[in-house]
Scaffold this motif. Structure first.
Motif, PDB file in Angstrom:
ATOM      1  N   ALA A   1      -1.486  -7.743  -6.134  1.00 28.11           N
ATOM      2  CA  ALA A   1      -1.048  -9.239  -5.519  1.00 28.11           C
ATOM      3  C   ALA A   1      -0.811  -9.010  -4.081  1.00 28.11           C
ATOM      4  N   LEU A   2      -1.776  -9.750  -3.532  1.00 28.02           N
ATOM      5  CA  LEU A   2      -1.375  -9.722  -2.039  1.00 28.02           C
ATOM      6  C   LEU A   2      -0.838 -11.062  -1.495  1.00 28.02           C
TER       7      LEU A   2
ATOM      8  N   HIS B   1      -5.499   0.994  -2.034  1.00 27.29           N
ATOM      9  CA  HIS B   1      -6.423   0.405  -2.734  1.00 27.29           C
ATOM     10  C   HIS B   1      -6.961  -0.748  -2.108  1.00 27.29           C
ATOM     11  N   ARG B   2      -6.595  -1.169  -1.166  1.00 27.78           N
ATOM     12  CA  ARG B   2      -7.097  -2.359  -0.187  1.00 27.78           C
ATOM     13  C   ARG B   2      -8.124  -1.952   0.547  1.00 27.78           C
ATOM     14  N   LEU B   3      -7.773  -0.507   1.105  1.00 30.12           N
ATOM     15  CA  LEU B   3      -8.598   0.112   2.060  1.00 30.12           C
ATOM     16  C   LEU B   3     -10.035   0.365   1.250  1.00 30.12           C
ATOM     17  N   THR B   4      -9.808   1.218   0.262  1.00 32.30           N
ATOM     18  CA  THR B   4     -10.984   1.781  -0.650  1.00 32.30           C
ATOM     19  C   THR B   4     -11.944   0.552  -1.356  1.00 32.30           C
ATOM     20  N   THR B   5     -11.144  -0.794  -1.731  1.00 31.93           N
ATOM     21  CA  THR B   5     -11.955  -1.757  -2.158  1.00 31.93           C
ATOM     22  C   THR B   5     -12.734  -2.614  -1.038  1.00 31.93           C
TER      23      THR B   5
ATOM     24  N   VAL C   1      -4.681 -11.184   7.564  1.00 32.11           N
ATOM     25  CA  VAL C   1      -3.552 -10.214   8.038  1.00 32.11           C
ATOM     26  C   VAL C   1      -4.349  -8.816   7.641  1.00 32.11           C
ATOM     27  N   ILE C   2      -3.953  -8.160   8.624  1.00 34.57           N
ATOM     28  CA  ILE C   2      -4.813  -6.776   8.953  1.00 34.57           C
ATOM     29  C   ILE C   2      -4.201  -5.598   7.898  1.00 34.57           C
ATOM     30  N   THR C   3      -2.925  -5.140   8.032  1.00 37.27           N
ATOM     31  CA  THR C   3      -2.129  -4.535   7.038  1.00 37.27           C
ATOM     32  C   THR C   3      -1.633  -5.385   5.861  1.00 37.27           C
ATOM     33  N   PRO C   4      -1.922  -5.202   4.656  1.00 35.65           N
ATOM     34  CA  PRO C   4      -1.617  -5.965   3.629  1.00 35.65           C
ATOM     35  C   PRO C   4       0.050  -5.851   3.272  1.00 35.65           C
ATOM     36  N   GLY C   5       0.561  -4.703   3.612  1.00 36.20           N
ATOM     37  CA  GLY C   5       1.906  -4.405   3.045  1.00 36.20           C
ATOM     38  C   GLY C   5       3.006  -5.562   2.955  1.00 36.20           C
ATOM     39  N   PRO C   6       3.218  -6.026   1.860  1.00 34.86           N
ATOM     40  CA  PRO C   6       4.400  -7.093   1.723  1.00 34.86           C
ATOM     41  C   PRO C   6       5.572  -6.447   2.118  1.00 34.86           C
TER      42      PRO C   6
ATOM     43  N   ARG D   1      -0.994   0.453  -2.627  1.00 33.84           N
ATOM     44  CA  ARG D   1      -1.622  -0.842  -2.457  1.00 33.84           C
ATOM     45  C   ARG D   1      -2.327  -1.034  -1.129  1.00 33.84           C
ATOM     46  N   GLN D   2      -1.940  -0.185  -0.204  1.00 31.82           N
ATOM     47  CA  GLN D   2      -2.817  -0.122   1.145  1.00 31.82           C
ATOM     48  C   GLN D   2      -4.075   0.759   0.901  1.00 31.82           C
TER      49      GLN D   2
END
Lengths: 352, 328
Positions: free
Chosen positions: A335-336, B23-27, B62-67, B20-21
């Motif tokens: 969830a982003l 995962h985001r980068l790999t995907t 948004v560049i870095t997705p980190g909530p 999460r970051q």
């Protein structure tokens, strides 16, 4: 209120329509509805069967106990996937099949057919939601009208069957199973056997208490709840009941618990809860209790804990008409923030 | 037995964030040509809106997705408009251990469905408003002067007294009375600037009726109890954030079958442009029978379950408004 509506339309029951239970089962397992005349006929047959059963049914292990389902049909199918399909697994359902979830009709229809098909291997105990008054308030009545039309008698057909369900079960003469719990009016098994159960659940008396009461760890005896009706029971009551009737422990459902099951007083009383992610929002786990034998060794029983089935969540979203799955509800890991803002926003209401 | 159950929240929030970051980068790197996300131009954006992460200047992604890590429990998506930060957290109901903790603090049995880890927080350097179940339940009356009882209560108790009069086997205890409908005057937990009472400070409806794009929306339940199947008590929250303002609605809905209906609404309106906070508390109440007479159709009780339908028909018994101006 009980019979009159039903007898108005008994022509279905009088006509000998041949019904293929296997065909019904096939349809129900696919999540399809049965027609009203078929349901009527099935219920008629089930009444013939249930009227012969005692208030308390004796069953032998191995048996799997299932707690509240509350119309979460796809989670019931999940239970069969996990615990095995009848008749390969014996099932004892502890009540509360309808209300709250969106598929009460499918759930109760499937259970009715299973009971008819495998009467010795499937047993259905009555819960407090198997009642006319409660189902008008908590969704089953509405669901019946939505699915079968405003003129349909299907709700009275189902609720009439509820009056025939058994009140308790005893496994291997050792484990007592009931939907809610104990009653000050029930000291012995005999006092349950003498109840005239073929009626709407009353507000008062042993039959009401069996489906309504809850255990409370802080208590010794019975307590009247703050609401002014209903009981909670404590350890002394439990000890006495177990001792007098020579039972090992009590299994019941009726109360939501996050872990899917709850053990009171070192296993003297146990709650089995089988509706995962209750009401599609509680995020709780569910369990079924698999009893292999009644020697009460560590490996003679286990709570098989499970989560909501993906189909259940899909069906929920279909019903609330959100069209698209909200990923964040499914998978927190992915969830982003953009998902939340961009995807969820179109479906939100401009509430005031 | 319990070790079979996986522990919830066993991973620390920063690990989730890092994972999460990753995962985001790999995907994202797997997709060779990701088309740039076209965003509708935000015209009225006077105030910078962000999720605490830098955005790409050209496409707005948004560049870095980190909530943002919100509360110690877990990080959740949040949004920032100007100096206001909004955090929300949704979690499963409390487990048995957490319930014990709550009950030792509260001294009353918690509602059947207790979302004790759900939170909404609106944070500003000068003011912070929190919404959570524990604080709400702390305000439930423990010995109410007019204890509501279910419709058949007196009949029930009478029959009990009669039956157990000469029965020494059955010892009855009475629970110390508390408001089992879980009615709470809770309006959120405020720290920082105190709000000033002014019933004339109305929430500008015309601004909220505009169909401005919603930047952030969340809804959650704080607690819910079916009152032993004698009705319902539910405390829920909805929040929507637009470019110029936000609206939070905390609603308590109580229906005691055949007795009464009650709605307590707390609305928090924040105007980002004026740094103005308005909080309105409104209570509505009516006897069950009176509302039931307004129901039509062959399934009248369906309407009694419809909170919006009820809220339009219940008479208002109390309104209170407060405000704060957070000028820097």
């Amino acid at each position: 209120m009980a019979g009159c509506k039903y007898y108005g339309i008994t022509e279905h029951a009088n006509k000998p329509v041949s019904i293929d239970l296997d065909h019904c089962l096939e349809k129900l397992y696919r999540g399809e509805l049965l027609s009203e005349p078929v349901i009527d006929q099935l219920c008629f047959k089930l009444k013939e069967l249930l009227v012969k059963e005692s208030n308390i049914v004796h069953v032998q292990s191995p048996v799997t106990l299932v707690g509240d389902i509350h119309g979460q049909f796809y989670d019931l199918l999940e239970i069969f996937k996990i615990g095995g399909y009848p008749p390969d697994t014996n099932y004892l359902f502890l009540g509360d099949y309808v209300d709250r979830g969106f598929h009460s009709v499918e759930t109760i229809s499937l259970l009715i057919v299973l009971k008819l098909k495998y009467p010795q291997r499937v047993n259905l105990i009555r819960g407090n939601h198997e009642s006319r008054q409660i189902t008008t308030n908590y969704g089953f009545y509405t669901e019946c009208l939505t699915k079968y039309g405003n003129q349909s008698q299907i709700w009275s057909i189902f609720t009439d069957i509820f009056d025939y369900l058994i009140l308790a079960a005893i496994i291997d003469n050792n484990l007592f199973c009931v939907h809610g719990g104990l009653s000050p009016n029930v000291q012995t098994i005999d006092s349950i056997l003498v109840i005239d159960r073929f009626k709407e659940i009353p507000h008062d008396g042993p039959m009401a208490d069996l489906v309504w009461s809850d255990p409370d760890l802080e208590l010794l005896n019975f307590r009247i709840s703050s609401r002014g009706a209903g009981y909670q029971f404590g350890i002394n009551v439990v000890n006495k009941f177990l001792q007098v009737n020579k039972f090992e422990s009590i299994y019941r459902a009726h109360q939501l618990c996050q872990e899917g099951y709850q053990v009171f007083w070192k296993g003297k009383v146990n709650t089995v809860w089988s509706a995962p992610n209750y009401c599609y929002r509680c995020g709780n786990k569910a369990s079924i209790l698999e009893i292999f034998n009644s020697y009460r060794e560590p490996d003679s029983f286990r709570f098989n804990v499970f989560d909501a089935s993906p189909e259940s969540q899909k069906e929920f979203l279909k019903v609330v008409n959100m069209g698209e799955m909200d990923e964040s509800a499914q998978d927190d890991f992915l969830a982003l923030p953009e998902n939340k803002i961009a995807k969820k926003a179109p479906y939100v209401e401009y509430f005031m | 037995m319990s070790d079979r159950v996986p522990k919830y929240n066993s991973i620390d929030s920063f690990q989730i964030d890092a994972a999460r970051q990753m995962h985001r980068l790999t995907t994202s790197s797997r997709v060779p040509m990701r088309p740039p996300v076209r965003r509708t131009p935000e015209q009225k954006a006077k105030l910078p809106v962000s999720t605490d992460s830098p955005s790409c200047a050209s496409c707005g992604t948004v560049i870095t997705p980190g909530p943002v890590a919100t509360l110690p429990i877990k990080d959740t998506p949040s949004i920032k408009v100007g100096e206001f930060k909004i955090y929300t957290a949704r979690h499963p109901i409390l487990n048995a251990t957490e319930i014990d903790e709550f009950e030792s603090i509260l001294n009353l049995p918690v509602p059947e469905m207790i979302f004790g880890n759900n939170r909404v927080r609106i944070s500003h350097p000068k003011l912070e408003i929190d919404f959570c179940a524990l604080d709400a339940l702390k305000l439930v009356e423990s010995n109410p002067s007019n204890l509501i009882q279910v419709s058949y209560a007196s009949e029930w108790v009478k029959s009990r007294q009669h039956k157990h009069h000469n029965n020494s086997d059955v010892v009855l205890e009475m629970y110390k009375p508390f408001d089992w409908t879980y009615t709470t005057p809770y309006k959120g937990t405020v720290t920082g600037t105190t709000l000033t009472r002014d019933d004339e400070m109305k929430i500008p409806l015309e601004k909220l009726q505009r169909q401005d794009p919603i930047l952030f929306f969340d809804e959650m339940v704080l607690y819910e109890d079916e009152l032993g199947d004698n009705g319902i008590s539910v405390l829920s929250i909805k929040i929507r954030v637009m470019h110029s303002c936000l609206l939070l609605l905390q609603r308590l809905f109580v229906r005691v079958d055949n007795v009464l209906l009650r709605i307590c609404d707390t609305r928090v309106y924040i105007d980002f442009e004026d740094d103005l906070v308005i909080r309105e508390f409104k209570q509505q109440e009516l006897e069950y029978d009176k509302l039931f007479r307004l129901c039509t159709g062959n399934d009248p009780r369906k309407m009694m379950r419809d909170i919006n339908w009820c809220s339009q028909r219940l008479p208002v018994v109390k309104v209170e408004r407060e405000f704060a101006k957070l000028t820097t």
